[in-house]
Design an enzyme around this catalytic site. Structure first.
Site, PDB file in Angstrom:
ATOM      1  N   ASP A 247       0.768  -0.881   0.048  1.00  0.00           N
ATOM      2  CA  ASP A 247      -0.058   0.113  -0.020  1.00  0.00           C
ATOM      3  C   ASP A 247       0.994   1.132   0.167  1.00  0.00           C
ATOM      4  O   ASP A 247       1.656   1.548  -0.753  1.00  0.00           O
ATOM      5  CB  ASP A 247      -0.933   0.053   1.088  1.00  0.00           C
ATOM      6  CG  ASP A 247      -2.080   0.909   1.123  1.00  0.00           C
ATOM      7  OD1 ASP A 247      -2.095   1.937   1.659  1.00  0.00           O
ATOM      8  OD2 ASP A 247      -3.040   0.828   0.372  1.00  0.00           O
TER       9      ASP A 247
ATOM     10  N   TYR B 246      -3.075  11.122   0.918  1.00  0.00           N
ATOM     11  CA  TYR B 246      -3.409  10.886  -0.707  1.00  0.00           C
ATOM     12  C   TYR B 246      -3.397  12.202  -1.385  1.00  0.00           C
ATOM     13  O   TYR B 246      -3.281  12.323  -2.480  1.00  0.00           O
ATOM     14  CB  TYR B 246      -5.129  10.597  -0.598  1.00  0.00           C
ATOM     15  CG  TYR B 246      -5.290   8.958  -0.120  1.00  0.00           C
ATOM     16  CD1 TYR B 246      -5.207   7.842  -1.080  1.00  0.00           C
ATOM     17  CD2 TYR B 246      -4.960   8.369   1.148  1.00  0.00           C
ATOM     18  CE1 TYR B 246      -5.441   6.611  -0.787  1.00  0.00           C
ATOM     19  CE2 TYR B 246      -5.075   7.178   1.588  1.00  0.00           C
ATOM     20  CZ  TYR B 246      -5.196   6.250   0.562  1.00  0.00           C
ATOM     21  OH  TYR B 246      -5.161   4.975   0.753  1.00  0.00           O
TER      22      TYR B 246
ATOM     23  N   HIS C  26      -4.887  -7.707   0.172  1.00  0.00           N
ATOM     24  CA  HIS C  26      -4.009  -6.331   0.213  1.00  0.00           C
ATOM     25  C   HIS C  26      -3.074  -6.303   1.757  1.00  0.00           C
ATOM     26  O   HIS C  26      -2.167  -5.728   1.730  1.00  0.00           O
ATOM     27  CB  HIS C  26      -4.980  -5.211   0.260  1.00  0.00           C
ATOM     28  CG  HIS C  26      -4.479  -3.852   0.131  1.00  0.00           C
ATOM     29  ND1 HIS C  26      -3.402  -3.487  -0.847  1.00  0.00           N
ATOM     30  CD2 HIS C  26      -4.615  -3.112   0.925  1.00  0.00           C
ATOM     31  CE1 HIS C  26      -3.276  -2.338  -0.535  1.00  0.00           C
ATOM     32  NE2 HIS C  26      -3.837  -1.848   0.479  1.00  0.00           N
TER      33      HIS C  26
END
Length: 397
Positions: free
Chosen positions: A181, A306, A360
């Site tokens: 990630d 982000y 993930h």
């Protein structure tokens, strides 16, 4: 940069406030037979809410984390952004020549992602012929109990700077890194900025590939087609969070910071849909969410990566690509799954391993797989054996 021992100790008044907010939660309605088609089912949230209100014991889990994880904080100066107090786990091996490894988590994770991996790397049971590691699992700025950046422009290079300075402060002049990630772009920048000098190799469980331009590429296997279908599903049906967090994180932050059940639903959706049928227990989920709720800066801070990191370029390997050894672990239910032939040009790829299961959150879902990959990559006969000077991972060498 003095190191201070750290224990999680959430004030009673924060627990009381959480209970009050849970008591007045207003749940939405739901269409009949909608299942997961519209998001997290009402039945799941109602069950978790009830457990959070009447059965979940934060103090019990807080105590377990404190007894299990050796935690510390340290001030790290970041050029142009002042000094941040960084929280981290530092679990050492009894083997003096263990390999220093910096583990970087992602979102919606935290330092908890390394919890199951730590004993497998530092002191594996019954395994004398595998390399051992000293593991540093950092809470990246704005997550968990690390201080959040206070100024704009805290980009991937700054996260990489924090990680490198932390390892140097701990006395690890040479080290290797691992991450998925956000751990992927951060370790990638560490490899690019400090590769060869301090960072000697990097490994990721989130390999990123580009569609090849050549028409002579071999035909894809059934597994590879399934991986691309998984990638297509993510890009089509699971990127709403990414668009919001990368454009208007502050707006979303008001909801997540004020409503514990809103935070629960927002993250629980990812835990379930991004993993490979992992059997999440309710208390396990609530501990994961509680780390975000009780985090030092609050849930909003973790969203800003982000925005600041430029999501359009963050999850790619910048040119010129790092030249230090790179290892890749492929898990079939990750959110981006590419054929090995597409990821072999990410850098100096010396190791690739494809697994039959896992998603993930590989370090948490399949820690034994990830640990085995790291042992193969850095162990005797492995392609990155001996990259850290004098740190083979073995007591007898």
């Amino acid at each position: 940069m003095t190191e201070f021992p750290f224990e999680i100790s959430i004030p009673d008044e924060k627990l009381v406030l959480l209970q009050k907010k849970l008591e007045v939660t207003r749940l939405p309605d739901e269409l009949e037979d909608s299942g997961w088609a519209y998001g997290v089912p009402l039945e799941d949230v109602r069950r978790l809410l009830e457990r959070w209100k009447t059965g979940y014991d934060w103090r019990k889990h807080e105590s377990q984390l404190n007894s299990e994880l050796p935690q510390f904080t340290r001030d790290i100066h970041v050029d142009g952004h002042g000094t941040l107090n960084i929280h981290y786990i530092h679990k050492t091996s009894e083997v003096a020549t263990a390999i220093p490894l910096l583990f970087i988590h992602g979102w919606p994770g935290s330092f908890l992602e390394a919890r199951k991996l730590l004993p497998l790397l530092t002191k594996p049971e019954g395994s004398v012929n595998v390399p051992k590691f000293h593991v540093v699992a950092m809470s990246i700025p704005g997550f968990g109990f690390s201080q959040s950046p206070r100024t704009k422009g805290f980009r991937l290079e700054q996260y990489a700077e924090v990680g490198n300075k932390l390892m140097l402060a701990l006395g690890y002049d040479e080290y290797v890194t691992q991450g998925g990630d956000w751990g992927f772009p951060i370790t990638c920048r560490i490899a690019k900025m400090y590769g060869g000098t301090y960072s000697k190799a990097w490994h990721t469980n989130m390999p990123i590939g580009d569609v090849p331009e050549s028409t002579t590429e071999p035909a894809l296997t059934g597994k590879e087609k399934a991986g691309l279908e998984r990638t297509s599903w993510f890009r089509r049906a699971s990127v709403g969070y990414l668009m919001q967090q990368s454009t208007q994180p502050q707006t979303l932050g008001y909801s997540l910071s004020d409503s514990p059940v809103g935070l629960l639903a927002w993250i629980y959706e990812k835990l379930v849909t991004w993993s490979d049928a992992y059997p999440w227990e309710d208390d396990e989920v609530l501990t994961w969410i509680s780390i975000h709720w009780f985090s030092r800066a609050g849930p909003t801070a973790s969203l800003r990566i982000y925005f600041e990191a430029d999501i359009n370029t963050a999850f790619s390997v910048p040119e010129p690509r790092p030249t230090i050894p790179l290892g890749l672990s492929h898990f079939p239910k990750d959110i981006l799954v590419f054929p090995q032939s597409w990821t072999r040009d990410m850098g100096n790829v010396v190791f690739q391993q494809e697994h039959e299961s896992g998603g993930h959150f590989a370090a948490y879902e399949r820690p034994e797989y990830l640990a085995d990959d790291l042992r193969k990559m850095f162990g005797k006969g492995g392609p990155a054996f001996g990259v850290v000077s004098g740190k083979t991972g073995y007591a007898d060498l």
